[in-house]
Design a protein around this motif. Structure first.
Motif, PDB file in Angstrom:
ATOM      1  N   ARG A 203       0.848  -1.192   0.000  1.00 28.57           N
ATOM      2  CA  ARG A 203       0.000   0.000   0.000  1.00 28.57           C
ATOM      3  C   ARG A 203       0.887   1.245   0.000  1.00 28.57           C
ATOM      4  N   ALA A 204       1.014   1.884  -1.158  1.00 25.89           N
ATOM      5  CA  ALA A 204       1.868   3.066  -1.289  1.00 25.89           C
ATOM      6  C   ALA A 204       1.030   4.275  -1.683  1.00 25.89           C
ATOM      7  N   VAL A 205       1.370   5.420  -1.103  1.00 27.33           N
ATOM      8  CA  VAL A 205       0.805   6.700  -1.530  1.00 27.33           C
ATOM      9  C   VAL A 205       1.922   7.463  -2.227  1.00 27.33           C
ATOM     10  N   VAL A 206       1.634   7.988  -3.413  1.00 31.26           N
ATOM     11  CA  VAL A 206       2.657   8.646  -4.225  1.00 31.26           C
ATOM     12  C   VAL A 206       2.287  10.117  -4.402  1.00 31.26           C
ATOM     13  N   LEU A 207       3.056  10.999  -3.772  1.00 34.81           N
ATOM     14  CA  LEU A 207       2.789  12.429  -3.824  1.00 34.81           C
ATOM     15  C   LEU A 207       3.814  13.157  -4.692  1.00 34.81           C
TER      16      LEU A 207
ATOM     17  N   GLU B 132      -6.836   3.297 -13.858  1.00 35.18           N
ATOM     18  CA  GLU B 132      -7.134   3.115 -12.440  1.00 35.18           C
ATOM     19  C   GLU B 132      -6.762   4.329 -11.593  1.00 35.18           C
ATOM     20  N   LEU B 133      -5.862   5.173 -12.101  1.00 26.48           N
ATOM     21  CA  LEU B 133      -5.464   6.362 -11.341  1.00 26.48           C
ATOM     22  C   LEU B 133      -6.640   7.293 -11.093  1.00 26.48           C
ATOM     23  N   ALA B 134      -7.571   7.346 -12.031  1.00 26.16           N
ATOM     24  CA  ALA B 134      -8.720   8.250 -11.912  1.00 26.16           C
ATOM     25  C   ALA B 134      -9.626   7.897 -10.741  1.00 26.16           C
ATOM     26  N   ARG B 135      -9.491   6.690 -10.220  1.00 22.54           N
ATOM     27  CA  ARG B 135     -10.352   6.253  -9.119  1.00 22.54           C
ATOM     28  C   ARG B 135      -9.670   6.354  -7.754  1.00 22.54           C
ATOM     29  N   LEU B 136      -8.426   6.803  -7.721  1.00 25.74           N
ATOM     30  CA  LEU B 136      -7.671   6.802  -6.471  1.00 25.74           C
ATOM     31  C   LEU B 136      -7.861   8.093  -5.674  1.00 25.74           C
ATOM     32  N   PRO B 137      -7.868   8.005  -4.342  1.00 26.16           N
ATOM     33  CA  PRO B 137      -7.941   9.196  -3.487  1.00 26.16           C
ATOM     34  C   PRO B 137      -6.703  10.061  -3.667  1.00 26.16           C
ATOM     35  N   MET B 138      -6.843  11.346  -3.353  1.00 27.92           N
ATOM     36  CA  MET B 138      -5.740  12.298  -3.500  1.00 27.92           C
ATOM     37  C   MET B 138      -5.519  13.028  -2.170  1.00 27.92           C
ATOM     38  N   PRO B 139      -4.730  12.443  -1.274  1.00 29.67           N
ATOM     39  CA  PRO B 139      -4.578  12.995   0.074  1.00 29.67           C
ATOM     40  C   PRO B 139      -3.529  14.095   0.214  1.00 29.67           C
ATOM     41  N   GLY B 140      -3.013  14.604  -0.891  1.00 31.75           N
ATOM     42  CA  GLY B 140      -2.001  15.652  -0.782  1.00 31.75           C
ATOM     43  C   GLY B 140      -1.390  15.980  -2.122  1.00 31.75           C
TER      44      GLY B 140
ATOM     45  N   ASN C  47      -2.889  16.099   3.560  1.00 34.44           N
ATOM     46  CA  ASN C  47      -4.035  16.035   4.468  1.00 34.44           C
ATOM     47  C   ASN C  47      -3.844  14.780   5.299  1.00 34.44           C
ATOM     48  N   ILE C  48      -3.330  14.950   6.503  1.00 37.84           N
ATOM     49  CA  ILE C  48      -2.905  13.788   7.294  1.00 37.84           C
ATOM     50  C   ILE C  48      -4.068  12.872   7.642  1.00 37.84           C
ATOM     51  N   GLU C  49      -5.264  13.440   7.865  1.00 40.74           N
ATOM     52  CA  GLU C  49      -6.419  12.601   8.181  1.00 40.74           C
ATOM     53  C   GLU C  49      -6.793  11.728   6.981  1.00 40.74           C
ATOM     54  N   ALA C  50      -6.807  12.340   5.795  1.00 35.90           N
ATOM     55  CA  ALA C  50      -7.126  11.569   4.585  1.00 35.90           C
ATOM     56  C   ALA C  50      -6.061  10.517   4.311  1.00 35.90           C
ATOM     57  N   LEU C  51      -4.804  10.868   4.600  1.00 36.58           N
ATOM     58  CA  LEU C  51      -3.706   9.916   4.387  1.00 36.58           C
ATOM     59  C   LEU C  51      -3.841   8.710   5.309  1.00 36.58           C
ATOM     60  N   LEU C  52      -4.123   8.947   6.577  1.00 32.26           N
ATOM     61  CA  LEU C  52      -4.232   7.857   7.549  1.00 32.26           C
ATOM     62  C   LEU C  52      -5.342   6.884   7.185  1.00 32.26           C
ATOM     63  N   GLN C  53      -6.397   7.383   6.583  1.00 37.77           N
ATOM     64  CA  GLN C  53      -7.503   6.502   6.196  1.00 37.77           C
ATOM     65  C   GLN C  53      -7.078   5.463   5.160  1.00 37.77           C
TER      66      GLN C  53
ATOM     67  N   GLY D 187      -3.098   5.855  -3.158  1.00 35.97           N
ATOM     68  CA  GLY D 187      -3.364   7.289  -3.140  1.00 35.97           C
ATOM     69  C   GLY D 187      -2.318   8.017  -3.954  1.00 35.97           C
ATOM     70  N   ILE D 188      -2.712   9.149  -4.580  1.00 37.97           N
ATOM     71  CA  ILE D 188      -1.801   9.880  -5.456  1.00 37.97           C
ATOM     72  C   ILE D 188      -1.933  11.384  -5.225  1.00 37.97           C
ATOM     73  N   LEU D 189      -1.019  12.146  -5.807  1.00 33.28           N
ATOM     74  CA  LEU D 189      -1.039  13.600  -5.649  1.00 33.28           C
ATOM     75  C   LEU D 189      -2.199  14.229  -6.396  1.00 33.28           C
ATOM     76  N   ASP D 190      -2.676  15.367  -5.869  1.00 30.86           N
ATOM     77  CA  ASP D 190      -3.878  15.986  -6.410  1.00 30.86           C
ATOM     78  C   ASP D 190      -3.672  16.628  -7.780  1.00 30.86           C
ATOM     79  N   GLN D 191      -2.437  16.932  -8.163  1.00 35.08           N
ATOM     80  CA  GLN D 191      -2.183  17.571  -9.455  1.00 35.08           C
ATOM     81  C   GLN D 191      -1.670  16.587 -10.510  1.00 35.08           C
ATOM     82  N   TRP D 192      -1.950  15.318 -10.349  1.00 34.93           N
ATOM     83  CA  TRP D 192      -1.369  14.325 -11.252  1.00 34.93           C
ATOM     84  C   TRP D 192      -1.810  14.535 -12.705  1.00 34.93           C
ATOM     85  N   LYS D 193      -3.055  14.946 -12.925  1.00 36.54           N
ATOM     86  CA  LYS D 193      -3.523  15.153 -14.298  1.00 36.54           C
ATOM     87  C   LYS D 193      -2.800  16.335 -14.948  1.00 36.54           C
TER      88      LYS D 193
END
Length: 349
Positions: free
Chosen positions: A43-47, A85-93, A99-105, A66-72
């Motif tokens: 489980r990796a988040v890529v910012l 599949e990237l279009a369906r991923l959360p963007m916690p930062g 956003n630490i709360e969104a990241l922890l989820q 999870g991925i960065l909010d400006q990826w597009k």
């Protein structure tokens, strides 16, 4: 009998007692930080968009949660077809915020960030108990490593070693070592050909070129784009600048480049240059040598394997068409995309 049983039991328990509760491994990121990771990252988040692009090519998107909010914006409007599949991923930062709360989820095993992510951002994630790996794709001294535009003594050598180091690090963390090595090998395969065909071009004969971005911003030294232009045989008219800078129309008129390149993610810039009266006196505009770069020619601040394998070759062919007349870029790009994106290459522009 009891003594023999106790001794046997003790021998059996030694390895169990010596083993940690869960396996771990330690890697060194590109800021020189020792990072302790679980043995196996699922489980990796890529910012950072460069790391995201590399992870897609390593066929590791199944591990990204999870991925960065400006990826597009950063990867271009057409990139989503390569990894829907990237279009369906959360963007916690993003590159410089989280956003630490969104990241922890998302319960990540690791978070990838850029080398210039604020220290407080990295600390915030680490205080939440999540390992952070910083990627720069550049070998820079300690005092420069956290800067957006690091200053290094030998830029080409710094990007050469830093690119390989960064790709291997991402491959190690995501358990894609073989794919990482394949990317490194492919990235450098065509560079010998370009170097050989340009070997007789004297420094004074190099074609002058300018990298046009929105709002009259461009790349000078301290970014991979400058190295890309140099390897392709261009004389970057903005080389005296450091990093990514905004210039004036007077600057561009004074430089009067013979060729103008525009990144694929900024197609509107081409139309502006071709139609705006202020640009018409410039040699490149008069000669019709304003080029929108293809998707694979990622003239970013950081080196990407397709930019090294394909982009430098494409740029050299545009600058010196007679020296590369036998090279079919559609064929070259098609082979690369089938290998690393697992799909064909379509030219959108």
């Amino acid at each position: 009998m009891h003594l023999r049983f106790a001794a046997l039991l003790a021998l059996l328990l030694v390895p169990l007692l010596a083993a940690p509760g869960h396996a771990e491994r330690i890697v060194t990121d590109q800021l020189g930080r020792k990072v302790t990771l679980p043995d196996g990252t699922s489980r990796a988040v890529v910012l950072q968009h460069q790391t995201l692009n590399l992870a897609v090519q390593m066929n590791a998107t199944g591990k990204i949660v999870g991925i960065l909010d400006q990826w597009k914006q950063q990867l271009g409007a057409n990139y989503v077809r390569l990894a829907p599949e990237l279009a369906r991923l959360p963007m916690p930062g993003g590159l410089t915020k989280v956003n630490i709360e969104a990241l922890l989820q998302l319960k990540p095993d690791v978070v990838f960030v850029t080398n210039y992510a604020p220290a407080e951002m990295i600390g915030q994630i680490e205080r939440a108990g999540i390992p952070v790996v910083a990627i720069s794709l550049l070998a820079a001294p300690q005092g420069e490593a956290t800067k957006v535009s690091p200053v290094v003594a030998d830029e080409e050598a710094a990007y050469e070693s830093g690119f390989a180091e960064g790709v291997r690090l991402i491959g190690t963390v995501l358990d894609r070592r073989d794919e990482a090595e394949a990317l490194i090998a492919t990235a450098t395969a065509k560079r010998k050909l370009v170097a050989e065909r340009l070997s007789s071009v004297a420094p004074t004969q190099r074609v002058t070129a300018y990298m046009a971005n929105p709002d009259l911003s461009t790349y000078g030294s301290g970014k991979y784009t400058g190295i890309m232009m140099k390897r392709a045989g261009a004389a970057n008219v903005a080389a005296s600048l450091q990093g990514f800078k905004q210039v004036t129309m007077e600057d561009v008129l004074k430089w009067n480049p013979a060729v103008i390149f525009v990144q694929e993610r900024y197609p509107a810039v081409v139309g502006e240059i071709k139609s705006a009266p202020a640009w018409q006196p410039i040699q490149a505009v008069k000669a019709g040598r304003v080029y929108l770069m293809p998707e694979y020619a990622k003239a970013w601040g950081y080196p990407m394997p397709e930019a090294m394998a394909l982009g430098e070759l494409w740029m050299a062919k545009k600058l010196y068409p007679e020296r590369f007349a036998d090279i079919d870029m559609q064929v070259e790009a098609g082979a690369y995309y089938r290998r690393f994106y697992r799909t064909g290459y379509d030219a959108f522009h």
